[in-house]
Design a protein around this motif. Structure first.
Motif, PDB file in Angstrom:
ATOM      1  N   ARG A 179     -10.581 -29.423 -48.657  1.00  0.00           N
ATOM      2  CA  ARG A 179     -10.656 -27.962 -48.724  1.00  0.00           C
ATOM      3  C   ARG A 179     -12.004 -27.415 -48.284  1.00  0.00           C
ATOM      4  O   ARG A 179     -12.258 -26.208 -48.383  1.00  0.00           O
ATOM      5  CB  ARG A 179     -10.335 -27.491 -50.148  1.00  0.00           C
ATOM      6  CG  ARG A 179      -8.977 -27.958 -50.679  1.00  0.00           C
ATOM      7  CD  ARG A 179      -7.813 -27.587 -49.748  1.00  0.00           C
ATOM      8  NE  ARG A 179      -7.591 -26.155 -49.726  1.00  0.00           N
ATOM      9  CZ  ARG A 179      -6.759 -25.521 -50.573  1.00  0.00           C
ATOM     10  NH1 ARG A 179      -6.085 -26.209 -51.478  1.00  0.00           N
ATOM     11  NH2 ARG A 179      -6.603 -24.220 -50.496  1.00  0.00           N
ATOM     12  N   LYS A 180     -12.885 -28.297 -47.811  1.00  0.00           N
ATOM     13  CA  LYS A 180     -14.194 -27.925 -47.262  1.00  0.00           C
ATOM     14  C   LYS A 180     -15.027 -27.093 -48.248  1.00  0.00           C
ATOM     15  O   LYS A 180     -15.648 -26.094 -47.894  1.00  0.00           O
ATOM     16  CB  LYS A 180     -14.026 -27.153 -45.944  1.00  0.00           C
ATOM     17  CG  LYS A 180     -13.302 -27.933 -44.865  1.00  0.00           C
ATOM     18  CD  LYS A 180     -13.276 -27.170 -43.552  1.00  0.00           C
ATOM     19  CE  LYS A 180     -12.579 -27.966 -42.460  1.00  0.00           C
ATOM     20  NZ  LYS A 180     -12.524 -27.239 -41.182  1.00  0.00           N
TER      21      LYS A 180
ATOM     22  N   THR B  85     -17.821 -24.365 -47.056  1.00  0.00           N
ATOM     23  CA  THR B  85     -17.522 -22.962 -47.351  1.00  0.00           C
ATOM     24  C   THR B  85     -18.593 -22.347 -48.241  1.00  0.00           C
ATOM     25  O   THR B  85     -19.017 -21.203 -48.039  1.00  0.00           O
ATOM     26  CB  THR B  85     -16.141 -22.849 -48.027  1.00  0.00           C
ATOM     27  OG1 THR B  85     -15.156 -23.467 -47.196  1.00  0.00           O
ATOM     28  CG2 THR B  85     -15.762 -21.399 -48.255  1.00  0.00           C
TER      29      THR B  85
ATOM     30  N   GLN C 101     -13.254 -16.900 -44.010  1.00  0.00           N
ATOM     31  CA  GLN C 101     -11.885 -17.001 -44.508  1.00  0.00           C
ATOM     32  C   GLN C 101     -10.933 -17.619 -43.480  1.00  0.00           C
ATOM     33  O   GLN C 101     -10.048 -18.408 -43.830  1.00  0.00           O
ATOM     34  CB  GLN C 101     -11.390 -15.617 -44.919  1.00  0.00           C
ATOM     35  CG  GLN C 101     -10.027 -15.598 -45.599  1.00  0.00           C
ATOM     36  CD  GLN C 101      -9.612 -14.187 -45.967  1.00  0.00           C
ATOM     37  OE1 GLN C 101      -9.546 -13.306 -45.124  1.00  0.00           O
ATOM     38  NE2 GLN C 101      -9.356 -13.973 -47.254  1.00  0.00           N
ATOM     39  N   LEU C 102     -11.105 -17.269 -42.231  1.00  0.00           N
ATOM     40  CA  LEU C 102     -10.190 -17.743 -41.197  1.00  0.00           C
ATOM     41  C   LEU C 102     -10.627 -19.058 -40.568  1.00  0.00           C
ATOM     42  O   LEU C 102      -9.927 -19.592 -39.699  1.00  0.00           O
ATOM     43  CB  LEU C 102     -10.047 -16.674 -40.104  1.00  0.00           C
ATOM     44  CG  LEU C 102      -9.511 -15.321 -40.571  1.00  0.00           C
ATOM     45  CD1 LEU C 102      -9.411 -14.362 -39.400  1.00  0.00           C
ATOM     46  CD2 LEU C 102      -8.160 -15.479 -41.261  1.00  0.00           C
ATOM     47  N   ASP C 103     -11.773 -19.569 -41.001  1.00  0.00           N
ATOM     48  CA  ASP C 103     -12.319 -20.779 -40.388  1.00  0.00           C
ATOM     49  C   ASP C 103     -12.158 -22.031 -41.245  1.00  0.00           C
ATOM     50  O   ASP C 103     -12.481 -23.128 -40.794  1.00  0.00           O
ATOM     51  CB  ASP C 103     -13.810 -20.583 -40.090  1.00  0.00           C
ATOM     52  CG  ASP C 103     -14.061 -19.428 -39.141  1.00  0.00           C
ATOM     53  OD1 ASP C 103     -13.252 -19.260 -38.209  1.00  0.00           O
ATOM     54  OD2 ASP C 103     -15.057 -18.700 -39.348  1.00  0.00           O
TER      55      ASP C 103
ATOM     56  N   ARG D 115      -9.356 -23.549 -42.842  1.00  0.00           N
ATOM     57  CA  ARG D 115      -8.246 -24.405 -42.411  1.00  0.00           C
ATOM     58  C   ARG D 115      -8.236 -25.727 -43.174  1.00  0.00           C
ATOM     59  O   ARG D 115      -8.299 -26.818 -42.596  1.00  0.00           O
ATOM     60  CB  ARG D 115      -8.305 -24.651 -40.897  1.00  0.00           C
ATOM     61  CG  ARG D 115      -8.113 -23.395 -40.068  1.00  0.00           C
ATOM     62  CD  ARG D 115      -7.930 -23.726 -38.603  1.00  0.00           C
ATOM     63  NE  ARG D 115      -9.086 -24.385 -38.034  1.00  0.00           N
ATOM     64  CZ  ARG D 115     -10.170 -23.749 -37.565  1.00  0.00           C
ATOM     65  NH1 ARG D 115     -10.228 -22.425 -37.612  1.00  0.00           N
ATOM     66  NH2 ARG D 115     -11.175 -24.415 -37.054  1.00  0.00           N
TER      67      ARG D 115
ATOM     68  N   ARG E  57      -6.854 -28.713 -45.915  1.00  0.00           N
ATOM     69  CA  ARG E  57      -5.652 -29.547 -46.045  1.00  0.00           C
ATOM     70  C   ARG E  57      -5.279 -29.643 -47.518  1.00  0.00           C
ATOM     71  O   ARG E  57      -6.136 -29.565 -48.392  1.00  0.00           O
ATOM     72  CB  ARG E  57      -5.905 -30.960 -45.539  1.00  0.00           C
ATOM     73  CG  ARG E  57      -6.700 -31.079 -44.266  1.00  0.00           C
ATOM     74  CD  ARG E  57      -6.880 -32.554 -43.944  1.00  0.00           C
ATOM     75  NE  ARG E  57      -7.906 -32.777 -42.939  1.00  0.00           N
ATOM     76  CZ  ARG E  57      -8.260 -33.976 -42.486  1.00  0.00           C
ATOM     77  NH1 ARG E  57      -7.666 -35.057 -42.968  1.00  0.00           N
ATOM     78  NH2 ARG E  57      -9.200 -34.095 -41.565  1.00  0.00           N
TER      79      ARG E  57
ATOM     80  N   ASP F 152      -9.900 -37.247 -37.115  1.00  0.00           N
ATOM     81  CA  ASP F 152     -10.137 -36.292 -38.203  1.00  0.00           C
ATOM     82  C   ASP F 152      -9.882 -36.892 -39.585  1.00  0.00           C
ATOM     83  O   ASP F 152      -9.600 -36.166 -40.539  1.00  0.00           O
ATOM     84  CB  ASP F 152      -9.301 -35.023 -38.033  1.00  0.00           C
ATOM     85  CG  ASP F 152      -9.722 -34.219 -36.820  1.00  0.00           C
ATOM     86  OD1 ASP F 152     -10.915 -34.284 -36.456  1.00  0.00           O
ATOM     87  OD2 ASP F 152      -8.876 -33.536 -36.231  1.00  0.00           O
TER      88      ASP F 152
END
Length: 321
Positions: free
Chosen positions: A114-115, A119, A130-132, A134, A136, A219
């Motif tokens: 979730r980075k 973030t 918010q849009l960057d 992405r 899992r 990835d």
């Protein structure tokens, strides 16, 4: 007594044994201080930081040593051959931090998927990514676990409980294991999240190097709760820079503490931890309990738990801890 705790804490911990053993601390945390205190020691509690290893030189400085208690699971800072040849039993605290490390591995996998760290940094800089993000969902990831000791097994159980498809590799397959046993190359090729939880021994040094990391799916994510030497730092950096790894959560490093200028410290896709996955309050209480129980057993002439070199600790003289 080598572990770097404040004297007042050590005095409190060993108060129940004050009439049975003399507790002595090094006058300085260097080789001279270590060797001086070892000269008269029958029982030694090791240093969990690795700064004062019980290598062959230290063993030679401890002619009375009959028992070394490591306040951790790993014994890679101990020269087991030299200790065994000197007749000194060596014990660790196996199982004491199993749940703590396994929970860290799962938490780190969540953080990478979730980075969280990335973030958080962007938000602190004033951004709104918010849009960057992405991210899992962890349950959709294929989790491969390298090593199936206590920590690997508990990690497998926790990941499976979250819905992940779990596979593992160890030097010997395990009966009743959670997940599917795969050969190492096959495991790597099918792991979206690779968790390294195997002991560092000569056979596992460099086990996951550049060629092995190249087998991972593009990835993939790496979580290392084992030892830095198993997955070399340079190989991790190269895999991150090439895009083979989308992220890495590292609790361990080849050199500890990690040098302040090391490129891992500034890499955007790395979650760093100071070898603290096993340092929960509960785990530390477990470690202290095992250390004290084993030292008491030695003084009582009873068997001790988690001896790693097969020798009985025999005390025939006045004991100094």
């Amino acid at each position: 007594m080598l572990l770097p705790l404040p004297p007042e804490v050590i005095e409190l911990l060993f108060a129940p044994l004050k009439d049975r053993a003399e507790v002595v601390l090094p006058s300085s945390r260097d080789r001279a201080g270590q060797h001086a205190v070892l000269a008269e020691a029958d029982i030694v509690v090791g240093d969990f930081t690795g700064e004062l290893p019980m290598d062959a030189e230290a063993v030679a400085a401890a002619p009375r040593l009959v028992f070394l208690q490591q306040p951790q699971v790993g014994v890679d800072t101990c020269d087991l051959d030299a200790l065994t040849a000197a007749g000194a039993a060596v014990a660790n605290t196996a199982g004491a931090n199993t749940r703590s490390v396994a929970e860290w591995a799962v938490g780190a996998a969540f953080a990478l998927c979730r980075k969280f760290a990335w973030t958080d940094r962007r938000m602190r800089e004033g951004g709104w990514p918010q849009l960057d993000v992405r991210g899992r969902e962890l349950h959709a990831q294929r989790v491969g676990i390298v090593g199936y000791g206590a920590i690997g097994a508990e990690s497998a159980r926790l990941f499976q409980a979250l819905g992940c498809r779990v596979s593992y590799w160890s030097r010997t397959p395990k009966d009743g294991a959670v997940g599917t046993y795969l050969e190492l190359d096959e495991l790597l090729a099918g792991s979206d999240v690779l968790v390294v939880a195997i002991a560092l021994v000569p056979e596992t040094t460099g086990l996951i190097g550049p060629e092995q990391l190249a087998l991972l799916p593009k990835d993939a994510l790496l979580v290392n709760v084992a030892r830095g030497g198993i997955v070399p730092d340079d190989a991790v950096l190269a895999a991150l820079d090439s895009g083979r790894l989308a992220g890495a959560a590292l609790d361990v490093f080849e050199q500890e503490p990690l040098p302040s200028e090391h490129p891992l410290r500034s890499h955007e896709q790395v979650l760093l931890s100071p070898h603290a996955a096993g340092a929960s309050a509960q785990a530390q209480l477990n470690v202290i309990g095992q250390v004290m129980a084993n030292i008491t057993a030695v003084l009582d002439g009873k068997p001790v738990e988690h001896v790693v070199n097969g020798l009985p600790p025999l005390i025939h003289r006045k004991t100094h801890a």
